[in-house]
Design an enzyme around this catalytic site. Structure first.
Site, PDB file in Angstrom:
ATOM      1  CE  LYS A  14      -2.308  -0.681   3.840  1.00 25.76           C
ATOM      2  NZ  LYS A  14      -1.981  -1.953   4.444  1.00 25.76           N
ATOM      3  NE  ARG A  89      -5.526  -1.134   9.485  1.00 27.18           N
ATOM      4  CZ  ARG A  89      -4.395  -0.627   9.136  1.00 27.18           C
ATOM      5  NH1 ARG A  89      -4.323   0.448   8.437  1.00 27.18           N
ATOM      6  NH2 ARG A  89      -3.284  -1.166   9.500  1.00 27.18           N
ATOM      7  NE  ARG A 123       6.394  -3.893   6.723  1.00 28.12           N
ATOM      8  CZ  ARG A 123       5.084  -3.702   6.563  1.00 28.12           C
ATOM      9  NH1 ARG A 123       4.608  -3.273   5.411  1.00 28.12           N
ATOM     10  NH2 ARG A 123       4.271  -3.974   7.554  1.00 28.12           N
ATOM     11  NE  ARG A 156       5.290  -1.348  10.511  1.00 26.45           N
ATOM     12  CZ  ARG A 156       4.215  -1.159   9.747  1.00 26.45           C
ATOM     13  NH1 ARG A 156       4.341  -0.651   8.541  1.00 26.45           N
ATOM     14  NH2 ARG A 156       3.023  -1.497  10.181  1.00 26.45           N
ATOM     15  NE  ARG A 167       0.318  -5.047  11.495  1.00 27.39           N
ATOM     16  CZ  ARG A 167       1.491  -5.096  10.869  1.00 27.39           C
ATOM     17  NH1 ARG A 167       2.430  -5.924  11.293  1.00 27.39           N
ATOM     18  NH2 ARG A 167       1.725  -4.335   9.847  1.00 27.39           N
TER      19      ARG A 167
HETATM   20  P1  AMP Z   1      -0.210   0.315   9.034  1.00 32.33           P
HETATM   21  O1  AMP Z   1       1.071   1.022   8.850  1.00 32.33           O
HETATM   22  O2  AMP Z   1      -1.293   0.823   8.109  1.00 32.33           O
HETATM   23  O3  AMP Z   1      -0.066  -1.179   8.990  1.00 32.33           O
HETATM   24  O4  AMP Z   1      -0.736   0.676  10.513  1.00 32.33           O
HETATM   25  C1  AMP Z   1       0.038   0.332  11.639  1.00 32.33           C
HETATM   26  C2  AMP Z   1      -0.843   0.302  12.874  1.00 32.33           C
HETATM   27  O5  AMP Z   1      -1.412   1.614  13.102  1.00 32.33           O
HETATM   28  C3  AMP Z   1      -2.041  -0.635  12.818  1.00 32.33           C
HETATM   29  O6  AMP Z   1      -1.703  -1.967  13.127  1.00 32.33           O
HETATM   30  C4  AMP Z   1      -2.929   0.013  13.894  1.00 32.33           C
HETATM   31  O7  AMP Z   1      -2.460  -0.257  15.198  1.00 32.33           O
HETATM   32  C5  AMP Z   1      -2.716   1.498  13.640  1.00 32.33           C
HETATM   33  N1  AMP Z   1      -3.665   2.003  12.635  1.00 32.33           N
HETATM   34  C6  AMP Z   1      -3.376   2.478  11.391  1.00 32.33           C
HETATM   35  N2  AMP Z   1      -4.488   2.873  10.754  1.00 32.33           N
HETATM   36  C7  AMP Z   1      -5.522   2.639  11.619  1.00 32.33           C
HETATM   37  C8  AMP Z   1      -6.936   2.834  11.552  1.00 32.33           C
HETATM   38  N3  AMP Z   1      -7.532   3.321  10.450  1.00 32.33           N
HETATM   39  N4  AMP Z   1      -7.674   2.486  12.628  1.00 32.33           N
HETATM   40  C9  AMP Z   1      -7.096   1.986  13.730  1.00 32.33           C
HETATM   41  N5  AMP Z   1      -5.780   1.752  13.858  1.00 32.33           N
HETATM   42  C10 AMP Z   1      -4.991   2.087  12.815  1.00 32.33           C
END
Ligand code: AMP
Length: 221
Positions: A14, A89, A123, A156, A167
């Site tokens: 993404k 999400r 990653r 990360r 996740r």
């Molecule tokens: P990502 O980088 O998109 O994988 O996001 C990393 C983490 O940020 C996720 O595992 C959640 O803990 C938090 N996060 C990101 N976007 C959201 C969202 N729209 N709603 C809730 N938590 C989020």
């Protein structure tokens, strides 16, 4: 003005695909995960509120996620549009989003869970500038060091086996219903995310009826 949402399980590319599209079409790329990570690294109040939840791989509260999106979009620096990555999400976030903004399309990157695992565990992230690396196909020139800023590459906090399992479960349970909402509105283009980053970008352009993608010549930089 173009307004897109990009969705896909973690590791589906993404961030990479939004970055390529945003750079070419002058869109503002809004990554909710990046905004949260920035807050964690910079020890803000918001960072303290989300850090533990993120490290476990769980979703943070809708209020906090919606607040980040609202604040970012009210800056109105997106003259040519935006691409939002990592939001919505779940169903409440999708309802909030559709009430507040109209969108031109949802890009859905499809990747089987087995491939997700392989990619996510390879990653690495630069602790200095945040650039993403993948030890499968985008190795840094010097192991463990960022090509761009010389910072240390780290894993990360939520790219562990345990957090990844959480996740993936969160994604299938909560995010799949969001895709169904968008599908009913006929917004969704689904793209096979298993190809190279250039192939995936080209497919996205084709499905959205955008001009072809011309990858930069790496020798030219
Ligand atoms: P990502 O980088 O998109 O994988 O996001 C990393 C983490 O940020 C996720 O595992 C959640 O803990 C938090 N996060 C990101 N976007 C959201 C969202 N729209 N709603 C809730 N938590 C989020």
């Amino acid at each position: 003005m173009r307004k897109y949402v990009i969705m896909g399980v973690q590791g589906s590319g993404k961030g990479t695909q939004s970055g390529l599209l945003a750079a070419d079409l002058d869109l503002v790329h809004i990554s909710v995960g990046d905004i949260f990570r920035w807050n964690v690294v910079n020890h803000t109040k918001l960072g303290a509120q989300v850090r533990r939840t993120m490290a476990k791989g769980e979703l943070v509260s809708d209020d906090l996620a919606e607040g980040v999106v609202r604040d970012r979009l009210t800056q109105h620096d997106w003259n040519y549009g935006f691409i939002i990555d990592g939001f919505p999400r779940n169903q409440p976030q999708a309802e909030f989003f559709l009430e507040s903004y109209d969108i031109d399309g949802v890009i859905h990157l499809e990747l089987p869970d087995s491939e997700v695992r392989r990619r996510v565990l390879a990653r690495r992230l630069c602790s200095g500038c945040g650039m993403d690396y993948n030890l499968i196909d985008s190795n840094p020139q010097l192991a463990g060091t960022c090509d761009s800023c010389g910072g240390d590459l780290v894993i990360r906090e939520d790219d562990t086996e345990e957090a990844l399992a959480v996740r993936l479960r969160e994604y299938h349970q909560k995010t799949n219903p969001v895709l169904d909402i968008f599908r009913r509105k006929e917004y969704v283009v689904s793209v096979d995310a298993r190809g190279s980053k250039d192939e995936v970008q080209q497919s996205i352009r084709k499905y959205l009826g955008l001009p072809d993608y011309h990858p930069a010549d790496p020798a030219v930089g």
